[in-house]
Structures are given as C-alpha cells and as structure tokens.
Write a protein that holds these residues in place. Structure first.
Motif, mmCIF file in Angstrom:
data_model
loop_
_atom_site.group_PDB
_atom_site.id
_atom_site.type_symbol
_atom_site.label_atom_id
_atom_site.label_comp_id
_atom_site.label_asym_id
_atom_site.label_seq_id
_atom_site.Cartn_x
_atom_site.Cartn_y
_atom_site.Cartn_z
ATOM 1 N N LYS A 46 0.817 -1.218 0.000
ATOM 2 C CA LYS A 46 0.000 0.000 0.000
ATOM 3 C C LYS A 46 0.848 1.264 0.000
ATOM 4 O O LYS A 46 0.388 2.343 -0.395
ATOM 5 N N ASP A 47 2.110 1.115 0.435
ATOM 6 C CA ASP A 47 3.021 2.262 0.444
ATOM 7 C C ASP A 47 3.909 2.300 -0.802
ATOM 8 O O ASP A 47 4.813 3.132 -0.904
ATOM 9 N N GLY A 48 3.658 1.387 -1.705
ATOM 10 C CA GLY A 48 4.436 1.341 -2.929
ATOM 11 C C GLY A 48 5.777 0.649 -2.796
ATOM 12 O O GLY A 48 6.586 0.673 -3.719
ATOM 13 N N ILE A 49 6.022 0.006 -1.644
ATOM 14 C CA ILE A 49 7.301 -0.666 -1.404
ATOM 15 C C ILE A 49 7.214 -2.117 -1.883
ATOM 16 O O ILE A 49 6.283 -2.846 -1.527
ATOM 17 N N LYS A 50 8.173 -2.516 -2.689
ATOM 18 C CA LYS A 50 8.237 -3.890 -3.179
ATOM 19 C C LYS A 50 9.080 -4.725 -2.215
ATOM 20 O O LYS A 50 10.291 -4.524 -2.110
ATOM 21 N N ALA A 51 8.423 -5.634 -1.527
ATOM 22 C CA ALA A 51 9.111 -6.442 -0.522
ATOM 23 C C ALA A 51 10.039 -7.454 -1.178
ATOM 24 O O ALA A 51 9.823 -7.891 -2.311
ATOM 25 N N GLU A 52 11.094 -7.827 -0.452
ATOM 26 C CA GLU A 52 12.030 -8.833 -0.952
ATOM 27 C C GLU A 52 11.424 -10.228 -0.893
ATOM 28 O O GLU A 52 10.562 -10.517 -0.054
ATOM 29 N N ARG A 53 11.884 -11.066 -1.779
ATOM 30 C CA ARG A 53 11.512 -12.489 -1.788
ATOM 31 C C ARG A 53 12.756 -13.258 -1.359
ATOM 32 O O ARG A 53 13.621 -13.582 -2.181
ATOM 33 N N PRO A 54 12.909 -13.577 -0.084
ATOM 34 C CA PRO A 54 14.181 -14.096 0.451
ATOM 35 C C PRO A 54 14.647 -15.416 -0.150
ATOM 36 O O PRO A 54 15.837 -15.723 -0.107
ATOM 37 N N ASN A 55 13.734 -16.195 -0.735
ATOM 38 C CA ASN A 55 14.118 -17.485 -1.303
ATOM 39 C C ASN A 55 14.386 -17.429 -2.809
ATOM 40 O O ASN A 55 14.641 -18.462 -3.438
ATOM 41 N N ILE A 56 14.322 -16.224 -3.384
ATOM 42 C CA ILE A 56 14.491 -16.073 -4.820
ATOM 43 C C ILE A 56 15.688 -15.169 -5.106
ATOM 44 O O ILE A 56 15.857 -14.129 -4.480
ATOM 45 N N ARG A 57 16.531 -15.585 -6.067
ATOM 46 C CA ARG A 57 17.680 -14.797 -6.480
ATOM 47 C C ARG A 57 17.561 -14.429 -7.970
ATOM 48 O O ARG A 57 16.882 -15.111 -8.727
ATOM 49 N N VAL A 58 18.240 -13.368 -8.355
ATOM 50 C CA VAL A 58 18.194 -12.876 -9.733
ATOM 51 C C VAL A 58 19.502 -13.223 -10.437
ATOM 52 O O VAL A 58 20.591 -12.952 -9.910
ATOM 53 N N ILE A 59 19.398 -13.824 -11.616
ATOM 54 C CA ILE A 59 20.572 -14.181 -12.421
ATOM 55 C C ILE A 59 20.515 -13.393 -13.725
ATOM 56 O O ILE A 59 19.511 -13.432 -14.442
ATOM 57 N N ASN A 60 21.580 -12.681 -14.026
ATOM 58 C CA ASN A 60 21.646 -11.910 -15.265
ATOM 59 C C ASN A 60 21.945 -12.826 -16.453
ATOM 60 O O ASN A 60 22.618 -13.857 -16.311
ATOM 61 N N LYS A 61 21.492 -12.420 -17.602
ATOM 62 C CA LYS A 61 21.650 -13.231 -18.813
ATOM 63 C C LYS A 61 23.117 -13.533 -19.109
ATOM 64 O O LYS A 61 23.454 -14.621 -19.582
ATOM 65 N N GLY A 62 23.996 -12.584 -18.809
ATOM 66 C CA GLY A 62 25.411 -12.778 -19.075
ATOM 67 C C GLY A 62 26.066 -13.856 -18.238
ATOM 68 O O GLY A 62 27.185 -14.280 -18.534
ATOM 69 N N GLN A 63 25.380 -14.326 -17.182
ATOM 70 C CA GLN A 63 25.929 -15.374 -16.327
ATOM 71 C C GLN A 63 25.602 -16.778 -16.842
ATOM 72 O O GLN A 63 26.087 -17.770 -16.299
ATOM 73 N N PHE A 64 24.783 -16.857 -17.885
ATOM 74 C CA PHE A 64 24.436 -18.134 -18.494
ATOM 75 C C PHE A 64 25.442 -18.484 -19.589
ATOM 76 O O PHE A 64 26.023 -17.596 -20.216
ATOM 77 N N LYS A 65 25.632 -19.774 -19.833
ATOM 78 C CA LYS A 65 26.438 -20.253 -20.964
ATOM 79 C C LYS A 65 25.528 -20.460 -22.162
ATOM 80 O O LYS A 65 24.445 -21.035 -22.037
ATOM 81 N N THR A 66 25.966 -20.033 -23.316
ATOM 82 C CA THR A 66 25.208 -20.271 -24.538
ATOM 83 C C THR A 66 25.501 -21.673 -25.058
ATOM 84 O O THR A 66 26.654 -22.064 -25.203
ATOM 85 N N VAL A 67 24.456 -22.426 -25.329
ATOM 86 C CA VAL A 67 24.566 -23.788 -25.862
ATOM 87 C C VAL A 67 23.805 -23.809 -27.178
ATOM 88 O O VAL A 67 22.608 -23.523 -27.214
ATOM 89 N N LYS A 68 24.472 -24.175 -28.244
ATOM 90 C CA LYS A 68 23.931 -23.949 -29.581
ATOM 91 C C LYS A 68 22.967 -25.025 -30.055
ATOM 92 O O LYS A 68 22.192 -24.788 -30.977
ATOM 93 N N SER A 69 23.004 -26.216 -29.469
ATOM 94 C CA SER A 69 22.153 -27.294 -29.978
ATOM 95 C C SER A 69 21.707 -28.198 -28.843
ATOM 96 O O SER A 69 22.301 -28.210 -27.756
ATOM 97 N N VAL A 70 20.672 -28.985 -29.095
ATOM 98 C CA VAL A 70 20.189 -29.921 -28.080
ATOM 99 C C VAL A 70 21.230 -31.007 -27.827
ATOM 100 O O VAL A 70 21.339 -31.537 -26.716
ATOM 101 N N GLY A 71 22.044 -31.337 -28.847
ATOM 102 C CA GLY A 71 23.102 -32.337 -28.659
ATOM 103 C C GLY A 71 24.158 -31.859 -27.675
ATOM 104 O O GLY A 71 24.591 -32.605 -26.801
ATOM 105 N N GLU A 72 24.587 -30.593 -27.821
ATOM 106 C CA GLU A 72 25.560 -30.034 -26.882
ATOM 107 C C GLU A 72 24.968 -29.958 -25.484
ATOM 108 O O GLU A 72 25.653 -30.221 -24.489
ATOM 109 N N LEU A 73 23.693 -29.598 -25.402
ATOM 110 C CA LEU A 73 23.045 -29.509 -24.093
ATOM 111 C C LEU A 73 22.961 -30.879 -23.428
ATOM 112 O O LEU A 73 23.197 -31.018 -22.225
ATOM 113 N N PHE A 74 22.638 -31.911 -24.211
ATOM 114 C CA PHE A 74 22.545 -33.269 -23.676
ATOM 115 C C PHE A 74 23.877 -33.683 -23.054
ATOM 116 O O PHE A 74 23.936 -34.226 -21.949
#
Length: 283
Positions: free
Chosen positions: A130-158
């Motif tokens: 009601k005060d416009g404050i967004k409360a934290e979600r203590p069990n959830i973390r944020v991961i930026n896209k740059g922290q992921f590895k790019t995998v080009k195919s389902v074979g590489e992912l497997f």
C-alpha cells in the motif's frame, strides 16, 4: 496484447513439452533410449522437470523466451541449489514457428550443485504494498543473462547435462586434472571402496577398473568406446549399463560410486591418487 502475453501459461507448458520431446528424440537416436523424464507433484523446490540418463539425475528449472525478447534476467529458487545436479535451462525459441533455436545454461558439471547463489541479488515482488514498497523475496535470487552459458544445440546440451563426454561449449573445454589438491580425504571421500571392489570381480565397478588396467597395459590413450567394448566383450551386459556405472564412478557426490575416472572429450583417464590406491590390490 500479443498472443505470447495473452496465453503465456499455455506457451510455457508447450515449450516444456517441446523441450522434453527434443531430449527424448535425441535419446532415441543416439543414446539407447536411456533418458527418463519426471515431473514434481508440487512446485516448491525451484525445478520444473527431473531428467535422468547414464546414472546422472538433473533437476531443471526451465525458462523460455523468444529470440526477439528483451528479457535480461531470470529468477532462481534457492532450493534448487540443494539438488546434487540442479541447473537452469533457458530455452530460446522462434517467435513464429516455436522452433527451439538455442539454449542458455546456468549450472555446473554433472554431479555438482549450482554455483553459489550467495552473491546474487535478492529478488523483489513485482507489485508494491500500500506504500508502494516492493518487498524482498528471500528465497528467490536474480541471475543476469550474461551469467548463463550459450549452448547452440540440443546435442551439446545433452552432453553438458549428462557429461557422457565433455563437449566444447563456446570454446570452453573442461579439463579435469590428474593432480588434485592436497586435501585428498575431502576430494576422494569414497576411496575406501577400491579395496572392496578388488575383492568383488563380478561387480561392474571392479570390472570397469580391470578393463581400464588391461587396456592401459598395451596402450596409453583409451577412448570411452574402447573401454565399453572391452567390458562387453569380457563380461557381457549391455552398453547402457556400462555407461551408467562409468558415470557413477566420476563423482563422490550423492549416490554416485566415487571418483575414479575422468574424461577429456572422448578419452578416459584415471586420477593419479586413485590409481595409486588401485595399484595396492590385485585385479
């Protein structure tokens, strides 16, 4: 409102089925139908599907975005880090055809948990109070896209998921070293099993070690195919069984059998410290 926004839940489930189908198709074509897929009854531990192949169990949190999406972050539940091989797979698909284009992967090698989430930003609720404050979600973390590895195919992912060979992902090659830290007790917690296996020649772990030693006595470099062919020729059984046991002998984590072997691309090696223990016994 676009179709992707209007029917986001429908699309999410559809992409999940397409993803599972691609993995199952590859398992059919190249991996002896060894893949199993399951769904959790409740969604409170941060993963959407459970997949198992070659003795490796992966708890996967799935995310999906179309190629032109501007999404730059994803959220991960801290409980996913409790799973022995938990990971995130971000599916990038074609907006029109829904063809799976490539994948983004956040996790570690099979048998290893997620990288530490401690340094990641704590997520907040999308809506404020009601005060416009967004409360934290203590069990959830944020991961930026740059922290992921790019995998080009389902074979590489497997390969990345189940580590049946250490494939080259965007130029990065995992090269396990034979020389390990001095703290061997923590690095090889199941080393005591070597002696037990030496006294059980009918057991597959014992037979894998013996097969490796026999091949190594006549050649320096041993491929996975050569090791499995030798095991089947000498001891019988089917390829998938040998692969399952072999992969369980690459890690000390969870229910795995203990670190013995490492693989570099398709070549099998043995940890020096383990080899010294193996040499104490008759095979």
């Amino acid at each position: 409102m676009s179709k992707h926004n209007e029917h986001s839940s429908y699309r999410e489930k559809l992409i999940e089925h397409l993803f599972a189908g691609e993995l199952l198709k590859l398992s059919w074509l190249e991996h002896h139908c060894g893949l199993e897929i399951a769904k959790p009854e409740v969604d409170n531990s941060g993963y959407d599907i459970i997949v198992e192949c070659y003795g490796i169990i992966r708890h996967i949190q799935l995310k999906a975005s179309h190629i032109s999406s501007s999404t730059t972050q994803q959220k991960v539940h801290v409980k996913l880090a409790d799973k022995p091989s938990g990971c995130m797979v971000w599916v990038i698909f074609d907006e029109v055809t829904l063809t799976l284009d490539h994948f983004l992967f956040y996790g570690d090698k099979a048998g290893e948990p997620l990288p530490s989430l401690d340094s990641l930003k704590v997520a907040k609720h999308s809506k404020g109070n009601k005060d416009g404050i967004k409360a934290e979600r203590p069990n959830i973390r944020v991961i930026n896209k740059g922290q992921f590895k790019t995998v080009k195919s389902v074979g590489e992912l497997f390969n990345l998921l189940f580590c049946n060979e250490l494939s080259n992902i965007e130029g990065e090659v995992f090269l396990p070293q034979n020389l390990v830290p001095a703290d061997h007790d923590n690095e090889f917690k199941k080393l005591h099993r070597i002696e037990k296996w030496s006294n059980k020649p009918w057991q597959k772990n014992s037979q894998l070690i013996k097969a490796f030693l026999e091949l190594n006595s006549v050649q320096t470099n041993i491929t996975l195919d050569q090791l499995f062919d030798h095991c089947i020729k000498c001891y019988g059984g089917v390829l998938n069984e040998w692969k399952n046991n072999f992969n369980s002998m690459k890690s000390d984590h969870g229910n795995s059998h203990g670190r013995v072997f490492i693989t570099v691309e398709n070549e099998v090696q043995m940890y020096d410290y383990v080899r010294k223990e193996i040499n104490k016994f008759s095979w």
